[in-house]
Motif scaffolding. Structure first.
Motif, PDB file in Angstrom:
ATOM      1  N   UNK A  16      -4.061  -7.886 -18.736  1.00  0.00           N
ATOM      2  CA  UNK A  16      -5.225  -7.035 -18.449  1.00  0.00           C
ATOM      3  C   UNK A  16      -5.644  -7.149 -16.993  1.00  0.00           C
ATOM      4  N   UNK A  17      -5.576  -8.368 -16.438  1.00  0.00           N
ATOM      5  CA  UNK A  17      -5.945  -8.559 -15.039  1.00  0.00           C
ATOM      6  C   UNK A  17      -4.883  -8.025 -14.081  1.00  0.00           C
ATOM      7  N   UNK A  18      -3.619  -8.070 -14.487  1.00  0.00           N
ATOM      8  CA  UNK A  18      -2.536  -7.621 -13.617  1.00  0.00           C
ATOM      9  C   UNK A  18      -2.377  -6.111 -13.603  1.00  0.00           C
ATOM     10  N   UNK A  19      -2.885  -5.439 -14.619  1.00  0.00           N
ATOM     11  CA  UNK A  19      -2.739  -3.982 -14.671  1.00  0.00           C
ATOM     12  C   UNK A  19      -3.433  -3.319 -13.484  1.00  0.00           C
ATOM     13  N   UNK A  20      -2.846  -2.242 -12.959  1.00  0.00           N
ATOM     14  CA  UNK A  20      -3.539  -1.502 -11.897  1.00  0.00           C
ATOM     15  C   UNK A  20      -4.805  -0.848 -12.435  1.00  0.00           C
ATOM     16  N   UNK A  21      -5.870  -0.984 -11.705  1.00  0.00           N
ATOM     17  CA  UNK A  21      -7.161  -0.442 -12.117  1.00  0.00           C
ATOM     18  C   UNK A  21      -8.042  -0.319 -10.884  1.00  0.00           C
ATOM     19  N   UNK A  22      -9.144   0.421 -10.968  1.00  0.00           N
ATOM     20  CA  UNK A  22     -10.069   0.461  -9.826  1.00  0.00           C
ATOM     21  C   UNK A  22     -10.561  -0.924  -9.421  1.00  0.00           C
ATOM     22  N   UNK A  23     -10.723  -1.825 -10.384  1.00  0.00           N
ATOM     23  CA  UNK A  23     -11.158  -3.185 -10.083  1.00  0.00           C
ATOM     24  C   UNK A  23     -10.096  -3.928  -9.284  1.00  0.00           C
ATOM     25  N   UNK A  24      -8.840  -3.850  -9.726  1.00  0.00           N
ATOM     26  CA  UNK A  24      -7.748  -4.509  -8.993  1.00  0.00           C
ATOM     27  C   UNK A  24      -7.566  -3.901  -7.615  1.00  0.00           C
ATOM     28  N   UNK A  95      -6.446   6.194  -8.235  1.00  0.00           N
ATOM     29  CA  UNK A  95      -6.894   5.278  -7.185  1.00  0.00           C
ATOM     30  C   UNK A  95      -5.758   4.422  -6.660  1.00  0.00           C
ATOM     31  N   UNK A  96      -4.710   4.216  -7.471  1.00  0.00           N
ATOM     32  CA  UNK A  96      -3.577   3.428  -7.013  1.00  0.00           C
ATOM     33  C   UNK A  96      -2.397   4.265  -6.580  1.00  0.00           C
ATOM     34  N   UNK A  97      -2.359   5.535  -6.971  1.00  0.00           N
ATOM     35  CA  UNK A  97      -1.224   6.380  -6.663  1.00  0.00           C
ATOM     36  C   UNK A  97      -1.420   7.216  -5.403  1.00  0.00           C
ATOM     37  N   UNK A  98      -2.659   7.415  -4.988  1.00  0.00           N
ATOM     38  CA  UNK A  98      -2.918   8.233  -3.803  1.00  0.00           C
ATOM     39  C   UNK A  98      -2.800   7.383  -2.546  1.00  0.00           C
ATOM     40  N   UNK A  99      -2.442   7.998  -1.408  1.00  0.00           N
ATOM     41  CA  UNK A  99      -2.339   7.250  -0.158  1.00  0.00           C
ATOM     42  C   UNK A  99      -3.672   6.642   0.253  1.00  0.00           C
ATOM     43  N   UNK A 100      -3.613   5.487   0.881  1.00  0.00           N
ATOM     44  CA  UNK A 100      -4.818   4.792   1.314  1.00  0.00           C
ATOM     45  C   UNK A 100      -5.299   5.376   2.635  1.00  0.00           C
ATOM     46  N   UNK A 101      -6.552   5.841   2.669  1.00  0.00           N
ATOM     47  CA  UNK A 101      -7.095   6.442   3.879  1.00  0.00           C
ATOM     48  C   UNK A 101      -7.345   5.381   4.932  1.00  0.00           C
ATOM     49  N   UNK A 102      -7.213   5.785   6.201  1.00  0.00           N
ATOM     50  CA  UNK A 102      -7.412   4.845   7.299  1.00  0.00           C
ATOM     51  C   UNK A 102      -8.881   4.456   7.449  1.00  0.00           C
TER      52      UNK A 102
END
Length: 211
Positions: A16-24, A95-102
């Protein structure tokens, strides 16, 4: 609780902690932008928040076991189905699949505010409470209502989710940059004289006509 039940509970807690999520993703962002010290504060807040969410999720289930134990088996199947959907949903989270904004701004900057923010996010979002409730349907028993067993499960859960969140601190880019890589070539790229205009392939002849 049997050894097999403990192993299953521990494995599910770490997963549960390792799964990608907004919290992680938020913990990984703190590790990249504010350093690992701020990220560890975020880990502490997130772990305690999930621990509190676990208590909120488990309390009505324990009461239901004592009041109507016959409902436990169908609830466990529903909980398992929800967890399977939750895993699929987590890997498709934008939140994990989109590119990270600068200019990606963090919600809080000071250590105390970081801790409080991560703690309250776990309780405000029904996502984590629902996932933990589904998880507890697989392990709740009448013996779980005993105070010592519940306290032991909470202590083990806090330790395991802290370890899982620490992975996001150690490898933050792996947590954030999960977007799909674009294909390096297309069928049109093998044609003679192909040019790309606005991501569309056109031949050199048509390009001259357009000019």
């Amino acid at each position: 609780m049997s050894v097999e039940t403990w192993i299953g509970f521990c494995t599910a807690s770490v997963a549960l902690a390792l799964l990608p999520s907004p919290l992680a993703s938020l913990i990984a962002r703190y590790a990249l932008q504010k350093g690992r010290r701020s990220a560890l504060i975020a880990v502490a807040g997130a772990a305690l928040g999930l621990g509190a969410a676990l208590t909120v999720a488990a309390a009505p289930l324990i009461a239901l076991v004592w009041a109507a134990p016959s409902f436990l088996e169908p609830l466990s199947w529903l909980g398992l189905a929800y967890l399977m959907l939750y895993v699929l949903w987590s890997f498709q989270d934008p939140t994990g699949r989109s590119p990270r904004a600068s200019n990606d701004n963090l919600p809080e900057q000071k250590p105390v505010r970081i801790f409080v923010h991560l703690l309250t996010v776990c309780l405000r979002s029904g996502r984590y409470v629902a996932a933990l409730a589904a998880l507890m349907t697989l392990f709740v028993t009448p013996a779980l209502a005993l105070g010592t067993v519940m306290f032991e499960m909470q202590a083990v859960f806090l330790l395991l989710v802290t370890s899982g969140f620490a992975v996001h601190v150690a490898f933050p880019r792996r947590t954030i940059d999960r977007r799909r890589r674009p294909s390096s070539f297309t069928p049109a790229s093998h044609k003679m004289g192909t040019r790309f205009i606005a991501r569309r392939a056109v031949t050199a002849g048509y390009r001259r006509i357009a000019a």
